[in-house]
Write an enzyme that holds these catalytic residues in place. Structure first.
Site, PDB file in Angstrom:
ATOM      1  N   ARG A 294       0.818  -1.208   0.000  1.00  0.00           N
ATOM      2  CA  ARG A 294       0.000   0.000   0.000  1.00  0.00           C
ATOM      3  C   ARG A 294       0.857   1.266   0.000  1.00  0.00           C
ATOM      4  O   ARG A 294       0.588   2.217  -0.720  1.00  0.00           O
ATOM      5  CB  ARG A 294      -0.885  -0.021   1.250  1.00  0.00           C
ATOM      6  CG  ARG A 294      -1.937   1.056   1.277  1.00  0.00           C
ATOM      7  CD  ARG A 294      -2.579   1.150   2.667  1.00  0.00           C
ATOM      8  NE  ARG A 294      -2.989  -0.120   3.209  1.00  0.00           N
ATOM      9  CZ  ARG A 294      -4.188  -0.666   3.055  1.00  0.00           C
ATOM     10  NH1 ARG A 294      -5.095  -0.050   2.342  1.00  0.00           N
ATOM     11  NH2 ARG A 294      -4.470  -1.828   3.607  1.00  0.00           N
ATOM     12  N   ARG A 331     -13.425  -1.148  -1.753  1.00  0.00           N
ATOM     13  CA  ARG A 331     -12.919  -0.949  -0.393  1.00  0.00           C
ATOM     14  C   ARG A 331     -13.932  -0.277   0.534  1.00  0.00           C
ATOM     15  O   ARG A 331     -13.877  -0.462   1.723  1.00  0.00           O
ATOM     16  CB  ARG A 331     -11.581  -0.186  -0.411  1.00  0.00           C
ATOM     17  CG  ARG A 331     -10.478  -0.959  -1.145  1.00  0.00           C
ATOM     18  CD  ARG A 331      -9.082  -0.395  -0.920  1.00  0.00           C
ATOM     19  NE  ARG A 331      -8.627  -0.597   0.434  1.00  0.00           N
ATOM     20  CZ  ARG A 331      -8.632   0.325   1.369  1.00  0.00           C
ATOM     21  NH1 ARG A 331      -9.049   1.554   1.099  1.00  0.00           N
ATOM     22  NH2 ARG A 331      -8.221   0.043   2.583  1.00  0.00           N
ATOM     23  N   CYS A 362     -25.860  -2.744  -9.308  1.00  0.00           N
ATOM     24  CA  CYS A 362     -27.185  -3.057  -8.800  1.00  0.00           C
ATOM     25  C   CYS A 362     -27.089  -3.546  -7.378  1.00  0.00           C
ATOM     26  O   CYS A 362     -27.251  -4.744  -7.114  1.00  0.00           O
ATOM     27  CB  CYS A 362     -27.775  -4.167  -9.652  1.00  0.00           C
ATOM     28  SG  CYS A 362     -28.953  -3.530 -10.764  1.00  0.00           S
ATOM     29  N   GLU A 363     -26.813  -2.633  -6.480  1.00  0.00           N
ATOM     30  CA  GLU A 363     -26.518  -3.020  -5.100  1.00  0.00           C
ATOM     31  C   GLU A 363     -26.583  -1.733  -4.284  1.00  0.00           C
ATOM     32  O   GLU A 363     -25.817  -0.806  -4.544  1.00  0.00           O
ATOM     33  CB  GLU A 363     -25.091  -3.580  -5.102  1.00  0.00           C
ATOM     34  CG  GLU A 363     -24.619  -4.233  -3.876  1.00  0.00           C
ATOM     35  CD  GLU A 363     -24.642  -5.763  -4.008  1.00  0.00           C
ATOM     36  OE1 GLU A 363     -24.886  -6.375  -2.985  1.00  0.00           O
ATOM     37  OE2 GLU A 363     -24.448  -6.304  -5.112  1.00  0.00           O
TER      38      GLU A 363
END
Ligand code: LLP
Length: 432
Positions: A294, A331, A362-363
């Site tokens: 990261r 995330r 679609c959520e």
């Protein structure tokens, strides 16, 4: 806009990334678009490498944890900066191999490597396999025998450290699927087996306590525990383990809430602890490996989207919908991760609205942020989400059959495509 970070903005009031107008990039390549700044990546790599020179007399290797962002160009860059790589699957190994990455500088991880993956690592002479469990040790030794070779290995150890981070990315505690426990004697038993095993050479021990950690103390404690263990091994068996791999996990700045410690401070503190403990337990100062992911690529990345609609629900909230979402950045839905947002075509405008940034999947949970301060958004604006260089592209999916966006590298005012965006044809490529 309430944002401490230094942004580059041009006369047209557009966000500038690596010397390139972000709105121009969106026009040229389309959105969603991942943009990576090469100078930022290289600077982070150099900072890590320099710290090895400064605090360990150059006796160490930084292995870029490529799960954070894996593509051919990243292995080329890591190679050109003299870094090694941490790979965690046959796929990452294949990608590294495809650009001639030096295999002796690769650490191969995974808590359930398949026989095919192990064989691939052995055949390509991967420098270190980080062994997660005793069954794996057995499988490596059978395959190494078949190939008539001796494989250098490290053991992944759980040092029993609770780092303060999200549960899903906390890995150093005893209740973890990764590695051998110290407390139960499991790690010592494994070490004894490996020493006796002629098909492997035990070169080191490894730990990784978690990710996005902003404190120095857990790293220092983990290093002390590991060196103590190396001392215990020497005392009980006479065998001196040469290498210590301290994993990754250094936190980055996503928003003003994050206050990362400069790497050099981590390194200095951890190095001090290792030197002191090594002397105390009577072992040589080990060769050091570190696996930052990261902190090499995170802040180098920005994702650009186009705003499609702005839906005000009076008294409730305002949804600003963009043309990407959990498919290219899972995330928020996974860890409720926070990001800084701005409109790249109005980069200097005050962030005087508060919105929810919604993806196109679609959520209902497909959001990138809630309570986000933003300049007044309209359809057609280019939204930039900052610090998306790590675990965005690499965790992208084709949910709803949305293609994974392209990745562009920018540097000194020029841009180049490093990963093509998927086409609809690509999406059907493997369908029969
Ligand atoms: N070494 C090992 C053995 C690891 O498991 C990891 C990350 C690293 C190094 C690199 O850690 P870093 O420096 O990037 O923190 N998907 C999550 C992060 C998962 C980290 C997995 N292991 C996220 O998006 O936050």
């Amino acid at each position: 806009m309430k944002m401490d970070r230094k942004l580059s903005v041009n006369d047209a009031d557009h966000l500038v990334l690596g010397g390139v107008d972000a709105v121009g990039l969106a026009q040229k390549y389309g959105t969603p678009l991942y943009v990576m700044e090469e100078d930022t990546i290289r600077a982070a790599m150099r900072a890590y490498r320099d710290s090895i020179d400064r605090f360990y007399d150059g006796k160490g290797l930084i292995c870029y944890a490529s799960k954070a962002f894996s593509c051919k160009e990243m292995y080329r860059i890591a190679k050109s900066e003299g870094l090694g790589a941490d790979v965690v699957s046959g796929g990452e190994l294949y990608t590294a191999l495809s650009v001639g990455f030096p295999m002796e500088n690769v650490c191969f991880h995974g808590n359930n490597k398949s026989d095919d993956e192990i064989r691939m690592a052995l055949e390509n002479r991967v420098g270190r396999i980080v062994v997660d469990n005793i069954e794996e040790l057995g499988r490596i030794s059978v395959l190494a025998d078949e190939l008539d070779m001796i494989q250098p290995i490290m053991f992944r150890i759980k040092p029993g450290i609770d780092a303060h981070t999200h549960n899903f990315i906390m890995t150093g505690q005893i209740d973890s699927k990764f590695g051998f426990a110290l407390e139960t004697g499991e790690a010592m038993a494994a070490v004894k087996q490996a020493i006796e095993n002629p098909s492997v050479r035990l070169v080191g021990v490894h730990c990784h306590i978690g990710s996005q950690i902003h404190e120095v103390t857990p790293f220092v404690k983990a290093a002390e525990v590991m060196v103590q263990f190396m001392g215990d091994v020497k005392k009980e068996t006479g065998y001196e383990i040469e290498e210590l791999n301290l994993g990754g996990g250094y936190g980055i700045r996503y928003t003003d809430e994050d206050d990362p410690v400069p790497y050099a401070e981590y390194m200095e503190a951890v190095s001090g602890a290792i030197h002191k403990k090594a002397e105390e337990v009577g072992i040589r100062v080990p060769f050091i490996l570190m696996e930052p992911g990261r902190s090499i690529v995170g802040e180098a990345g920005t994702t650009l989207y186009t705003v499609g609609s702005v839906k005000q629900i009076p008294g409730i909230r305002t949804y600003v919908s963009i043309d990407g979402g959990m498919g290219d950045n899972p995330r928020y839905i996974l860890y409720q991760s926070k990001y800084d947002f701005l409109l790249a075509n109005k980069a200097g405008a005050p962030a005087d609205t508060v919105v929810t940034v919604a993806g196109k999947c679609c959520e209902s949970g497909d959001l990138l942020g809630e309570n986000v301060p933003l300049a007044k958004a309209e359809a057609g604006d280019i939204m930039a989400v900052l610090s998306t260089g790590a675990y965005n592209y690499s965790m992208a999916s084709n949910y709803n059959r949305n293609p994974v966006p392209p990745v562009v590298m920018v540097q000194d005012g020029s841009d180049r495509l490093i990963v093509r965006g998927q086409t609809y044809e690509d999406l059907c490529h493997n369908d029969i």
